[in-house]
Design a protein around this motif. Structure first.
Motif, PDB file in Angstrom:
ATOM      1  N   ASN A 192      46.154  70.000   0.156  1.00 26.40           N
ATOM      2  CA  ASN A 192      44.934  70.612  -0.043  1.00 26.40           C
ATOM      3  C   ASN A 192      44.209  69.878  -1.225  1.00 26.40           C
ATOM      4  O   ASN A 192      43.028  69.640  -0.784  1.00 26.40           O
ATOM      5  N   ASP A 193      44.803  69.434  -2.294  1.00 26.63           N
ATOM      6  CA  ASP A 193      44.062  68.587  -3.278  1.00 26.63           C
ATOM      7  C   ASP A 193      43.803  67.256  -2.600  1.00 26.63           C
ATOM      8  O   ASP A 193      42.526  66.870  -3.006  1.00 26.63           O
TER       9      ASP A 193
ATOM     10  N   GLU B 106      44.905  55.949   0.256  1.00 22.26           N
ATOM     11  CA  GLU B 106      44.774  54.723  -0.687  1.00 22.26           C
ATOM     12  C   GLU B 106      44.118  53.626   0.456  1.00 22.26           C
ATOM     13  O   GLU B 106      43.535  52.785  -0.173  1.00 22.26           O
ATOM     14  N   ALA B 107      44.617  53.206   1.340  1.00 20.42           N
ATOM     15  CA  ALA B 107      44.069  52.215   2.010  1.00 20.42           C
ATOM     16  C   ALA B 107      42.688  52.139   2.518  1.00 20.42           C
ATOM     17  O   ALA B 107      41.853  51.295   2.421  1.00 20.42           O
TER      18      ALA B 107
ATOM     19  N   GLU C 213      37.320  56.183  -8.709  1.00 22.56           N
ATOM     20  CA  GLU C 213      37.880  57.616  -9.312  1.00 22.56           C
ATOM     21  C   GLU C 213      38.901  57.958  -8.174  1.00 22.56           C
ATOM     22  O   GLU C 213      39.811  58.574  -8.610  1.00 22.56           O
ATOM     23  N   ALA C 214      38.609  57.936  -7.079  1.00 21.08           N
ATOM     24  CA  ALA C 214      39.631  58.413  -5.886  1.00 21.08           C
ATOM     25  C   ALA C 214      41.057  57.617  -6.269  1.00 21.08           C
ATOM     26  O   ALA C 214      41.918  58.430  -6.036  1.00 21.08           O
TER      27      ALA C 214
ATOM     28  N   GLU D  95      47.691  59.788  -9.295  1.00 27.68           N
ATOM     29  CA  GLU D  95      48.082  61.060  -9.989  1.00 27.68           C
ATOM     30  C   GLU D  95      48.793  62.110  -8.918  1.00 27.68           C
ATOM     31  O   GLU D  95      49.707  62.695  -9.242  1.00 27.68           O
ATOM     32  N   LEU D  96      48.207  61.853  -7.681  1.00 23.54           N
ATOM     33  CA  LEU D  96      48.991  62.821  -6.432  1.00 23.54           C
ATOM     34  C   LEU D  96      50.257  62.293  -6.357  1.00 23.54           C
ATOM     35  O   LEU D  96      51.031  62.974  -5.622  1.00 23.54           O
ATOM     36  N   LYS D  97      50.302  60.986  -6.140  1.00 21.57           N
ATOM     37  CA  LYS D  97      51.659  60.308  -5.892  1.00 21.57           C
ATOM     38  C   LYS D  97      52.628  60.745  -6.885  1.00 21.57           C
ATOM     39  O   LYS D  97      53.706  61.004  -6.412  1.00 21.57           O
ATOM     40  N   THR D  98      52.410  60.627  -8.228  1.00 17.52           N
ATOM     41  CA  THR D  98      53.237  61.327  -9.112  1.00 17.52           C
ATOM     42  C   THR D  98      53.680  62.662  -8.821  1.00 17.52           C
ATOM     43  O   THR D  98      54.917  63.132  -8.803  1.00 17.52           O
ATOM     44  N   ARG D  99      52.903  63.576  -8.458  1.00 14.07           N
ATOM     45  CA  ARG D  99      53.181  64.998  -8.173  1.00 14.07           C
ATOM     46  C   ARG D  99      53.750  64.817  -6.954  1.00 14.07           C
ATOM     47  O   ARG D  99      54.962  65.635  -6.951  1.00 14.07           O
TER      48      ARG D  99
END
Length: 220
Positions: free
Chosen positions: A94-95, A156-157, A115-116, A122-126
């Motif tokens: 969702n994030d 990311e791509a 920023e994206a 950060e989402l990869k770490t989560r």
């Protein structure tokens, strides 16, 4: 996804791709509802060549180490279910969706794309801590946990390619670069994995046949 023009086979032997994932008929103008022609034409072509490849090559046996690694990666979310710092796969999904809608939407801005990319890291770490319970039967939480890595790679791509393409073309619009660029019109932006990271490459387009070019000129 880069495919061989006639067979639709990717760079992975025996893996075929069809439709808009392989660029398709519509180029940059890839809007909803445009994919039916791609699916009919290139799906038929990919299916025929996939069948031909299977008959000529038989079964493909991957390395046992690759199979074991894939199994371990797929089952890891179950093993994290008792961890105190576990992450919910649906929350990360969702994030990611909200962030891409906000920062990598229709009108794209350079600082928002940067920023994206930061937020994707950060989402990869989560995602490394994502967990699920239950069994291997119908388990959408597990499926989402597995799919997150693919979603993050695609996100990311998209963001990296959008930041690199400093022009507006088809469905891709950059606020600071509202016009088409002649130089960018001669290339495709390709992304490859190098040492675990994405690398941007400019791939020169093949020259179009004169008869097809004439048709395009007449339609302008």
């Amino acid at each position: 996804v880069k495919v061989e023009a006639d067979s639709q086979m990717t760079s992975v032997p025996g893996l075929f791709a069809a439709g808009e994932v392989a660029a398709g008929l519509h180029g940059a103008n890839r809007l909803g509802g445009n994919s039916l022609s791609d699916l009919l034409v290139f799906g038929k072509r990919a299916g025929e060549y996939a069948a031909k490849y299977a008959k000529e090559n038989g079964a493909i046996s991957p390395a046992r180490s690759d199979v074991d690694a894939a199994v371990a990666s797929a089952l890891a979310p179950f093993q994290r279910d008792t961890n105190s710092d576990k992450q919910n796969p649906y929350e990360i999904q969702n994030d990611l969706q909200d962030m891409m809608q906000e920062l990598v939407g229709i009108a794209r801005v350079g600082n928002e794309l940067s920023e994206a990319l930061t937020k994707i890291e950060e989402l990869k770490t989560r995602a490394e801590k994502v967990a699920c319970g239950g069994g291997r039967g119908y388990n959408p939480g597990w499926h989402t946990a597995i799919e997150l890595n693919h979603m993050l790679s695609v996100a990311e791509a998209i963001a990296r390619a959008a930041a690199e393409r400093k022009e507006s073309r088809g469905g891709h619009f950059r606020e600071r670069f509202p016009e088409k660029s002649e130089s960018f019109g001669k290339i495709n932006i390709s992304i490859a994995e190098v040492n675990g990271r994405m690398e941007i490459r400019h791939v020169e387009k093949q020259k179009m046949r004169p008869d097809l070019q004439q048709i395009i000129e007449e339609m302008k």
